[in-house]
Design an enzyme around this catalytic site. Structure first.
Site, short mmCIF file in Angstrom:
data_model
loop_
_atom_site.label_atom_id
_atom_site.label_comp_id
_atom_site.label_asym_id
_atom_site.label_seq_id
_atom_site.Cartn_x
_atom_site.Cartn_y
_atom_site.Cartn_z
CB CYS A 79 -2.72 0.49 4.57
SG CYS A 79 -3.90 -0.69 5.81
CG HIS A 167 0.95 -2.73 5.21
ND1 HIS A 167 1.30 -1.22 5.69
CD2 HIS A 167 -0.24 -2.99 5.76
CE1 HIS A 167 -0.07 -1.01 6.58
NE2 HIS A 167 -0.67 -1.90 6.58
CD GLU A 169 4.34 -0.40 4.79
OE1 GLU A 169 4.29 -0.47 3.72
OE2 GLU A 169 3.63 -0.07 5.68
#
Ligand code: XMP
Length: 510
Positions: A79, A167, A169
């Site tokens: 990002c 993202h 994660e």
């Protein structure tokens, strides 16, 4: 530590999730603020740049010197990290034309790209950005796009540098963990050796060298975190660890004696200190949640100060602080961020105490603490104990606190928790407790009008306390518990059940 991954934090709310996903791959990682990176990078095999609330186009965007990293070590920008690598290397970042928050699907994945191996061509990814990469940096090749974001992923030719706008994660990026694995294992060659056993070994060694022959005092709470912290320290420094278990008068029914007994069996050097009166005095007339927490924190510090003076040459105070306590109280970058609740066990000690703080579990999550506890042989019963907040029943008694209110809540809580155990429900609940509400309501008992207290029961499921949902307890169980509470606890005539999730509510009511 070898095999370490460095996560440079630019202040994203998801940074800690990157660390967590990396550890789920059995790889250790450390988060460091971008403005204070480690000087010695030799132990890091790969570096990840986090997202950020900043824009590279804003005033003074975070701009650390990566000259020792980029092109020299495997590097992944996520990002803001991806925008940063573009903006400062000849690319162009501008405002997006469309809102790019939430779900998106990849529309192009470069074939034969090891970084994206096993990622399906329409894989769901999670976006959260208002800037977009309009022009790739020098030497970059596009490796992924979505419908709205052409440059959703790129790599720099001739380097192990990768960047993704989405993202990986968050759980909603379905192949996110696979992408992190590709980057760390395939590209960076990091070994997947971070296990609870390895954590114990490295933590004990690190504690030994940090503390040496000094003496440490540790406040035990009876919960999993402080017990695991104490056991690790005990392994490292043996009898130089002096544990103190404080009765703050706000514990569960019988907890003080039960917990002291439990520690006898663990070989820890523990002293019980009954400071109930001191805490209740400090809380008298106080009804603001944050003021109550602060008062309890202050008295804890005073009690520790008194006790530490009794332990000759005590130089350290150990705490069972875990990662969510840290990130909910301060931002990972150390700067001010939205303080949700000032968990009392975070924030250090006043200068006059002259004790240094050691927190062996500061970087790990609750479920990881349990895994570590199991690997050092703590019993399933102890490890399965629900979390209980440091300020205890004080933050479950809404409004001011009196000994009578504590007594009522202890009885209610006891019936509820024992009921969960008897009905075989305790282990399927992450945390449960009762709240004493500052509300009187009308009831009728034995033909008499009553005007008494109302209690709310709360049982949640969660993995780390960061998000939580209420548990669908069986109606028959709730009926039995409600009857028992109203019939047995004098002063209560109404029981309700809390059906709020976190967010937007929190687990505790204060
Ligand atoms: P909340 O209420 O913030 O709770 O959703 C998340 C988890 O943290 C515990 N909690 C605390 N623990 N000191 C603590 O040691 C505190 O001040 C505190 N406040 C909440 C809560 O019990 C839950 O497990």
């Amino acid at each position: 530590m070898q095999n370490n991954v460095l996560i440079l934090d630019f202040g994203s709310q998801y940074t800690q999730l990157i660390a967590r996903r990396v550890r789920e791959l059995n790889i250790y990682s450390e988060i460091k603020p971008y403005n204070n990176p480690p000087k010695d990078l030799s132990s890091y095999k790969a570096v990840i740049l986090s997202g950020s609330p900043h824009s590279v186009r804003g005033e003074n965007p975070p701009h650390p010197d990566l000259s020792e990293i980029k092109g020299k070590k495997p590097l992944l920008g996520v990002c803001y990290g991806a925008q940063y690598l573009a903006h400062f290397n000849g690319g162009e970042v501008g405002q997006s034309n469309t809102r790019e928050y939430g779900r998106a699907n990849l529309s192009m994945v470069k074939e034969g790209e090891p970084f994206l191996e096993g990622v399906s061509s329409d894989s769901q990814v999670w976006m959260s950005h208002s800037d977009t990469i309009k022009k790739l940096p020098e030497g970059a090749i596009r490796i992924a796009s979505t419908h709205d974001v052409e440059n959703a992923g790129y790599k720099i030719e001739g380097e192990d540098t990768y960047a993704i706008q989405f993202h990986p994660e968050v759980y909603h990026s379905t192949d996110g963990k696979k992408i992190l694995e590709n980057f760390l294992v395939k590209i960076a060659g990091v070994a997947q050796t971070w296990t609870p056993d390895a954590f114990v070994e490295t933590t004990v060694a690190a504690l030994k060298s940090k503390i040496g022959d000094d003496r440490v005092i540790l406040g035990l709470s009876g919960g999993v975190d402080s017990t695991v912290a104490a056991t690790l320290l005990h392994k490292a420094i043996g009898e130089n660890l002096h544990c103190i278990f404080v009765n703050n008068g706000l514990l569960r029914k019988n907890e003080y004696t039960d917990v002291l007994k439990q520690y006898e069996g663990l070989g820890l050097n523990v002293k019980g200190v009954d400071a109930s009166a001191r805490f209740l005095d400090a809380l008298e007339g106080e009804s603001d949640p944050e003021a109550k927490r602060k008062a309890i924190g202050r008295v804890f510090v005073e009690v520790f100060d008194d006790e530490s003076k009794l332990v000759e040459n005590a130089t350290w105070l150990a705490q069972g602080t875990i990662y969510p306590d840290v990130i909910e109280s301060v931002s990972a970058t150390g700067g001010p961020s939205a303080t949700i609740k000032s968990h009392h066990n975070v924030g250090g000690l006043p200068d006059y105490m002259k004790l240094k703080v050691v927190e062996p579990l500061r970087m790990i999550f609750k479920d990881e603490v349990r895994r570590v506890g199991a690997s050092i042989g703590l019993s399933a019963e102890l490890l399965g104990r629900h979390p209980f907040p440091g300020p205890g029943l004080a933050i479950r008694i809404l409004g001011d606190i009196t000994p009578e209110k504590v007594r009522i809540l202890q009885e209610v809580d006891h019936i509820f928790i024992n009921g969960l155990r008897e009905w075989g429900l305790y282990d399927s609940v992450w945390q449960a407790g009762a709240m004493l509400l500052p509300v009187n309501s009308v009831g009728v008992m034995g033909d008499e009008r009553t005007y008494e207290k109302c209690v709310a029961l709360r049982a949640v499921e969660s993995t780390d306390g960061m998000t939580a949902d209420w548990v669908h307890l069986p109606y028959e169980f709730m009926q039995k518990v409600s009857n028992d509470i109203i019939n047995k606890v004098k002063g209560v005539n109404r029981v309700v059940y809390d059906i709020s999730s976190k967010p937007p509510a929190t687990i505790e009511w204060e």
